[in-house]
Design a protein around this motif. Structure first.
Motif, mmCIF file in Angstrom:
data_model
loop_
_atom_site.group_PDB
_atom_site.id
_atom_site.type_symbol
_atom_site.label_atom_id
_atom_site.label_comp_id
_atom_site.label_asym_id
_atom_site.label_seq_id
_atom_site.Cartn_x
_atom_site.Cartn_y
_atom_site.Cartn_z
ATOM 1 N N UNK A 138 -17.285 -28.391 0.845
ATOM 2 C CA UNK A 138 -18.677 -28.421 1.316
ATOM 3 C C UNK A 138 -19.048 -29.840 1.732
ATOM 4 N N UNK A 139 -18.543 -30.835 0.989
ATOM 5 C CA UNK A 139 -18.808 -32.235 1.370
ATOM 6 C C UNK A 139 -18.192 -32.492 2.755
ATOM 7 N N UNK A 140 -16.962 -31.996 2.926
ATOM 8 C CA UNK A 140 -16.298 -32.167 4.233
ATOM 9 C C UNK A 140 -17.144 -31.535 5.343
ATOM 10 N N UNK A 141 -17.689 -30.347 5.059
ATOM 11 C CA UNK A 141 -18.498 -29.651 6.074
ATOM 12 C C UNK A 141 -19.743 -30.466 6.419
ATOM 13 N N UNK A 142 -20.370 -31.086 5.398
ATOM 14 C CA UNK A 142 -21.579 -31.892 5.656
ATOM 15 C C UNK A 142 -21.238 -33.131 6.480
ATOM 16 N N UNK A 143 -20.085 -33.745 6.172
ATOM 17 C CA UNK A 143 -19.659 -34.910 6.964
ATOM 18 C C UNK A 143 -19.471 -34.463 8.412
ATOM 19 N N UNK A 144 -18.805 -33.312 8.589
ATOM 20 C CA UNK A 144 -18.550 -32.799 9.938
ATOM 21 C C UNK A 144 -19.844 -32.468 10.665
#
Ligand code: SF4
Ligand code: SF4
Length: 722
Positions: A138-144
């Motif tokens: 989810x953190x990766x998705x927010x960065x993206x």
């Protein structure tokens, strides 16, 4: 048949509802008398719709000293999203925290919400277990998605919600910092209770900054200005886990305990606001409600001492005093003097057992189950604990059958309980408990007033014992009340024995149909504190059989109803005048008498009962100043040393936490004077100051121009005029 709803499409659907729907139709066809009787009993149950909410609700809460008490705080003007884990409870704590997702979805909902709201930024709480399980995605998705969000990764070193298992996989704070850095997070900060604990060669991600938790608000204010996804790793070990590790010798126990000088405490509740800690308990005194630290519950987090309060004392090098039981005051060695009780059943018998998580309620269910097994009866015990280990309500459904193979259900139907064993009156009065009661239910309820977690935020919270008992009475048959916790403390010096007292009481009331020999055998098989638990069970029986003898250790309870209101009023005036005489001298004490006597002359005698006692209290509060001299006097009073010796053993040193006006600077973070800690020498200063209290207000009194003193003078003048 008629177009009416047979079963509603939402809420609970249980066996009783289905039984009634089918039974009523069968009855029309057969006219069977037995079936008619069974339907009448089902109809006799409490109806959901008529049950109002209980006067108090026991919701789970963060444990004493829990890191989430600090880590889930949100700076003014921001809001946070919750997630899966104990920190989920922040949602009911006035912390601007709302909504949660499935495990691992933390923050993903913000990706969808961010383009459609005027809010620029949110904080997202995420537990360390969830982070490792799937939260990193989810953190990766927010960065993206390039949304403005600050993840607070709550690293508490254990899977606390399910009992303190270790987190799966290789994980530590440095590794997390490197992982989120590799994902492209823009800023990373570590906030901890002990910044010194990291080795100098710790392998942090580039740019990581480390802060003490006292600076959390400042770090959060900075992070919310950062564009994109940022991360705060809040590193503090779970309080319950620390307690377990300390007990097993795997973690050092700090040699400092905090103690509240009850006489200095003003009962403002700020320590609760600062710490959100449930180990702070109310103490009702002649001068109003004060606070104490429940030393057995305290997990040594020290955040209650973050406010601006001179009542806190550090006790260094002591051990917590072991309470001394007085079990000898009642003969509990045998059952000889107790009348025998009819036991045995011919049909299933249902018991609903309620209490507070962590106080041994589940053990009581297990003892009943084992006792039934010993007595060759059938028994099913269904525990509903949820987040109960965090001080929430625990409910057990216990069903006994004459023979083991006659068990047909494990869940008690609405109105189907024969016995309510309410080890905690709040959870006993809960709607979901009362729905199980009917006029056929015998209720045995512990009257101990155990505050809920809401007390941390509501310092004036009242415990509505009478209303709670009334709620139970309105849905139950016979209700017996037992001061079980008070008895347990007085007789065994151990509040957890209260549940065994309750069990004995229910047995002797003929509401627990298992032979006492089987119950005692089950207590032995349980293997923990066998002698004390057997004695507690017998004390419960004695309390039911002969309340006077068993309650003798409690002494005289309640006020003497024969005392006239004039005498009570005079006694109140004497107590307040004596205190003013001791603390402020004869002139101030005489001033109180003068004001009261003038009021008595000018107020019609028929209103004295109602008006004079509050007037005495108000006049006292206007005259009494808890200033530097008075705090010094209270710290040198023999009562202070006595209260310390009642709590602590061994030789110990004291440190007092104060903010003397001439020595303390303002703390820019809190906007309050910074507290300083003073060693044992300060007691010499206290002695001198206390002896000089006659100088209060004289021209050479260095404190006479303080803001509080000027205000107090104004109040006194206003009061005099009024
Ligand atoms: S902050 Fe101090 S004065 Fe206020 S309730 Fe707590 S101990 Fe008492
Ligand atoms: S020291 Fe204070 S905040 Fe910490 S656990 Fe004890 S009572 Fe709670």
């Amino acid at each position: 048949e008629s177009g009416a709803v047979l079963f509603q499409a939402h809420g609970r659907l249980d066996a009783a509802q289905i039984g009634r729907a089918i039974g009523e139709r069968l009855l029309q066809l057969t006219g069977d008398e037995t079936l008619a009787g069974a339907l009448r009993r089902l109809g006799d149950r409490a109806d959901d719709a008529t049950l109002k909410d209980a006067a108090m609700r026991r919701t789970p809460y963060f444990c004493a000293g829990c890191p989430h008490n600090t880590s889930t705080q949100v700076p003014d003007g921001s809001r946070a999203l919750a997630g899966i884990g104990c920190h989920y409870m922040a949602q009911w704590m006035d912390r601007e925290t709302a909504t949660f997702t499935q495990m691992g979805g933390e923050g993903a909902s913000w990706i969808g919400e961010a383009p459609f709201t005027s809010t620029d930024h949110v904080f997202q709480n995420i537990g360390d277990g969830t982070y490792f399980h799937s939260g990193l995605l989810a953190i990766r998705a927010c960065v993206g998605a390039q949304v403005n969000i600050t993840y607070k990764i709550l690293y508490n070193d254990a899977v606390a919600m399910t009992g303190g298992q270790s987190v799966d996989g290789p994980m530590d704070v440095m590794r997390i910092s490197r992982q989120v850095h590799a994902e492209g997070v823009s800023e990373i900060a570590v906030v901890t209770d002990d910044p010194q604990k990291y080795p100098p060669d710790a392998d942090w991600a580039p740019g990581v900054r480390i802060y003490h938790r006292d600076l959390l608000a400042r770090v959060q204010r900075e992070m919310r200005e950062v564009l994109g996804t940022s991360v705060i790793i809040y590193d503090q070990t779970c309080a319950a886990e620390k307690r377990r590790r300390r007990r097993r010798g795997l973690m050092e126990t700090p040699n400092e305990r905090l103690f509240i000088n009850e006489a200095v405490c003003e009962g403002c509740g700020d320590c609760g606001t600062q710490s959100n800690c449930v180990a702070l308990v109310p103490v009702e005194t002649d001068l109003g409600r004060k606070r104490a630290i429940d030393q057995s519950a305290c997990n040594l987090d020290y955040s209650c001492n973050k406010g601006f309060c001179p009542s806190f004392v550090s006790v260094i090098g002591s051990t917590k005093k072991k309470p001394v039981p007085s079990a000898d005051s009642v003969n509990l060695q045998s059952n000889e003097t107790l009348a025998s009780v009819e036991t045995g059943i011919e049909k299933p018998y249902s018991i609903i057992l309620t209490g507070v998580g962590g106080t041994g309620v589940v053990t009581i269910g297990a003892i009943v189950g084992m006792a039934a097994h010993v007595a060759r009866m059938g028994c099913s015990v269904l525990d509903m604990a949820g987040l109960a280990q965090k001080g929430g309500a625990v409910t057990s459904h216990i069903i006994l059958t004459p023979q083991p193979d006659e068990m047909t259900a494990t869940h008690i139907a609405d109105g189907g309980s024969d016995l309510l064993l309410g080890c905690d009156v709040v959870s006993a009065a809960a709607q979901e408990t009362r729905i199980k009661l009917s006029s056929q239910t015998t209720s045995v309820v512990n009257t101990h007033k155990m505050m809920t977690g809401d007390f941390t935020r509501d310092p004036d919270q009242k415990f509505p014992l009478d209303e709670l008992l009334e709620d139970i009475r309105s849905t139950s048959g016979r209700v017996s009340t037992v001061p079980a916790t008070e008895l347990a403390k007085r007789v065994f010096a151990e509040p957890l024995t209260a549940n065994l007292i309750m069990l004995g009481y229910a047995y002797q009331c003929e509401a627990l149909p298992i032979p006492h020999e089987a119950i005692e055998k089950a207590i032995e098989l349980n293997g923990r504190d066998v002698d004390t638990n057997l004695a507690a069970f017998r004390l419960g029986r004695k309390t039911a059989a002969d309340t006077a003898e068993a309650n003798a250790p409690l002494g005289r309870l309640g006020a003497n109803p024969d005392v006239s209101s004039e005498r009570l009023e005079e006694e109140l005036l004497t107590r307040r005048r004596d205190l003013l005489h001791e603390s402020h001298g004869p002139e101030v004490a005489a001033q109180l008498s003068d004001w009261v006597s003038r009021a008595r002359h000018s107020i019609d005698a028929c209103y004295h009962d109602v008006l004079i006692p509050p007037l005495i209290e108000s006049a006292f509060r206007v005259l009494y100043q808890k200033d530097e001299y008075e705090v010094a006097r209270l710290y040198t009073a023999p009562e202070f040393r006595k209260s310390l010796s009642e709590e602590f053993d061994g030789r110990f040193k004291l440190r007092v936490h104060l903010a003397p006006p001439l020595l303390s600077r303002m703390d820019p973070e809190s906007g309050r004077p910074r507290m300083r800690s003073f060693g044992p020498w300060v007691f010499t200063v206290f002695k001198v100051l206390s002896a000089l209290r006659w100088a209060r207000g004289k021209w050479f009194d260095p404190f006479r121009f303080s803001e509080e003193k000027v205000l107090q003078k104004k109040f006194q003048a206003d009061f005099q005029r009024t």
